[in-house]
Design an enzyme around this catalytic site. Structure first.
Site, mmCIF file in Angstrom:
data_model
loop_
_atom_site.group_PDB
_atom_site.id
_atom_site.type_symbol
_atom_site.label_atom_id
_atom_site.label_comp_id
_atom_site.label_asym_id
_atom_site.label_seq_id
_atom_site.Cartn_x
_atom_site.Cartn_y
_atom_site.Cartn_z
ATOM 1 N N ARG A 269 24.028 194.073 -24.965
ATOM 2 C CA ARG A 269 22.853 193.980 -25.217
ATOM 3 C C ARG A 269 22.945 192.858 -24.388
ATOM 4 N NH1 ARG A 269 22.718 189.816 -28.843
ATOM 5 N NH2 ARG A 269 24.929 190.607 -29.925
ATOM 6 N N TYR B 140 -3.482 199.436 -29.054
ATOM 7 C CA TYR B 140 -2.713 200.810 -30.002
ATOM 8 C C TYR B 140 -2.787 199.963 -31.449
ATOM 9 C CZ TYR B 140 1.428 203.469 -30.797
ATOM 10 O OH TYR B 140 2.536 204.372 -31.720
ATOM 11 N N ASP C 137 -1.206 194.310 -21.704
ATOM 12 C CA ASP C 137 -0.422 195.676 -21.784
ATOM 13 C C ASP C 137 -0.404 196.645 -20.749
ATOM 14 O OD1 ASP C 137 -0.219 198.617 -23.049
ATOM 15 O OD2 ASP C 137 0.297 198.133 -24.527
HETATM 16 N N1 LCS Z 1 1.479 200.003 -25.816
HETATM 17 C C1 LCS Z 1 0.024 200.926 -25.700
HETATM 18 C C2 LCS Z 1 -0.697 200.981 -24.953
HETATM 19 C C3 LCS Z 1 0.665 202.721 -26.554
HETATM 20 O O1 LCS Z 1 0.038 203.136 -25.858
HETATM 21 C C4 LCS Z 1 1.508 201.921 -26.867
HETATM 22 C C5 LCS Z 1 2.542 203.803 -27.643
HETATM 23 C C6 LCS Z 1 2.728 201.211 -27.345
HETATM 24 C C7 LCS Z 1 2.296 200.368 -26.495
HETATM 25 C C8 LCS Z 1 4.290 201.288 -28.147
HETATM 26 O O2 LCS Z 1 4.633 201.949 -27.523
HETATM 27 P P1 LCS Z 1 6.166 202.764 -28.274
HETATM 28 O O3 LCS Z 1 7.286 202.034 -28.989
HETATM 29 O O4 LCS Z 1 5.334 204.000 -28.911
HETATM 30 O O5 LCS Z 1 6.763 203.665 -26.514
HETATM 31 N N2 LCS Z 1 0.625 204.703 -27.976
HETATM 32 C C9 LCS Z 1 1.044 205.545 -28.197
HETATM 33 C C10 LCS Z 1 -0.018 207.005 -28.348
HETATM 34 O O6 LCS Z 1 -0.752 206.559 -27.979
HETATM 35 N N3 LCS Z 1 0.000 207.725 -28.868
HETATM 36 O O7 LCS Z 1 1.676 207.476 -29.664
HETATM 37 C C11 LCS Z 1 2.078 206.552 -29.480
#
Ligand code: LCS
Length: 403
Positions: A58, A111, A183
């Protein structure tokens, strides 16, 4: 291998790889939860930070560390933490920089769950968030308060492709002692490096371009400076938001072909966006590589390429968009993005369903918007697939006019 002054594609393959006792070409999977000490004194020295070495997965693990070192080098940061998912990265970042009574400014087009986390859990913890259109720096400036601690950006944003000027936003934030997190999921470090533009932390959903093969979820935070890296690592350990060694192994394998995958998919995306824009059944296309894109100049200046993501509106609105999604045969009707497979999805009912209709409207996510993630299949096949589905849309629209 030392990759400090090497090119990006060389770093993708070799950066972060520690020497292996057997000369293994790839970093092995150290699938272990814990590491034995040679003596009690050594265990104590490791806990005290007086001796380098592993303690417990961890906290750190050689397979995960190899990925973290690679990501830090690719983004040009001091250090990285690899996390269980992109949302683990978002929650670890918010937790690290926000306390009760603090204020965050977030891009309104982010997101869905990144926004929902601020509006629900962090609001409950006494953190207030103002969502603004960060594509206009004046909106960020107007939202700054004495207790603003964090500026959270996503550029290009999911799914509007809206772009924020990272250099201008970070410099404004720094004048007010505000940390800037970007991001960078939609671009990957191959196309955009926010730390070099002044951001403090880069965030990734590794699930997307960096891993690229739709076989894991993962996330990462990359810090420009040592003290921020230490805080992120400390909180990752406390929150238990760390990655697993097997996940890290797959991401390390996937990222090696990032340049090849993006070059191929991006060339197709340019062609598809141009083709869609002139198609009679398409109302509008949002793609940073199109001269018609409102922020084309900023996108061209800030990014090394427009990427592989686009959104578009189908003539006939929501009903026509749904027909398109149901009729495509090659593109998978699935959320996620940035993988080798072409994907299509509907933000208003899927990735951004958690936002209120008002928040979606303000963020520029109309019900008829369809999001498209271009994969590495032959572009002729992707276009033929869209073409046959759009023929069905045309029939529907003609029937609507006739009927
Ligand atoms: N940031 C962005 C820009 C994302 O598109 C996503 C997931 C995340 C953070 C979160 O990441 P995860 O925990 O899923 O690895 N985006 C998604 C999308 O547009 N469709 O499904 C997941």
């Amino acid at each position: 291998m030392k990759t400090k002054n090497k090119g990006f594609a060389t770093k993708l393959v070799h950066a972060g790889d520690p020497p292996d006792v057997y000369g293994s070409a790839v970093t092995p999977i150290y699938q272990t939860s814990t590491f034995a000490f040679e003596s009690a004194a050594q265990g104590a020295a490791r806990f005290a930070g007086q001796e380098q070495g592993y303690i417990y997965t961890r906290l750190s693990n050689p397979t995960i560390k190899a990925l973290e070192d690679k990501l830090a080098e690719l983004e040009g940061g001091y250090g990285a933490v690899a996390l269980a998912s992109g949302m683990a990265a978002v929650s670890t970042a918010y937790t690290t920089f926000l306390r009760q009574g603090d204020h965050m400014i977030s891009a309104q087009a982010v997101y869905g769950p990144s926004r929902a986390l601020a509006e629900t859990l962090f609001a409950g913890f006494g953190v207030e968030t103002t969502f603004v259109d960060t594509s206009d720096i004046a909106n960020i400036k107007a939202a700054i308060r004495p207790n603003t601690r964090l500026l959270y950006l996503e550029t290009p944003a999911n799914p509007t492709m809206s772009i924020t000027d990272i250099a201008a936003a970070s410099s404004l934030a720094h004048e007010h002692g505000i940390i800037t997190v970007v991001d960078n999921t939609f671009s990957s470090p191959y196309l955009q490096r926010p730390l070099a533009l002044g951001a403090d932390v880069v965030l990734h959903s590794l699930t997307k371009f960096i891993n690229g093969h739709a076989d894991i979820v993962g996330g990462a935070l990359i810090a420009r400076e040592e003290d921020i890296y230490r805080k992120l690592h400390h909180n990752m350990v406390l929150l238990g938001s760390n990655m697993d060694p097997h996940q890290a192994f797959l991401v390390t394998r996937g990222v090696k072909t990032l340049a090849l995958r993006i070059e191929k998919a991006q060339a197709s995306a340019r062609q598809i966006a141009t083709w869609l824009e002139s198609h009679p059944q398409i109302d509008w296309v949002l793609y940073p590589g199109l001269p018609s894109f409102a922020q084309y100049e900023l996108a061209t200046r800030q990014m090394d390429g427009p990427g592989t993501m686009m959104s578009f509106g189908v003539k006939g609105g929501l009903r026509a968009g749904i027909t398109l999604m149901n009729e495509v045969k090659l593109a998978l009707l699935a959320v996620s993005l940035g993988g080798v497979e072409t994907l299509i999805q509907h933000p208003a009912s899927m990735t951004h369903a958690g936002l209120s209709p008002g928040a979606r409207a303000a963020a520029g996510i109309p019900d008829e918007m369809v999001r498209f993630s271009v994969g590495i299949e032959d572009v002729e096949d992707i276009i033929a697939d869209l073409e046959q589905a759009l023929t069905k849309v045309a029939e529907l629209n003609e029937a609507a006019v006739a009927g």
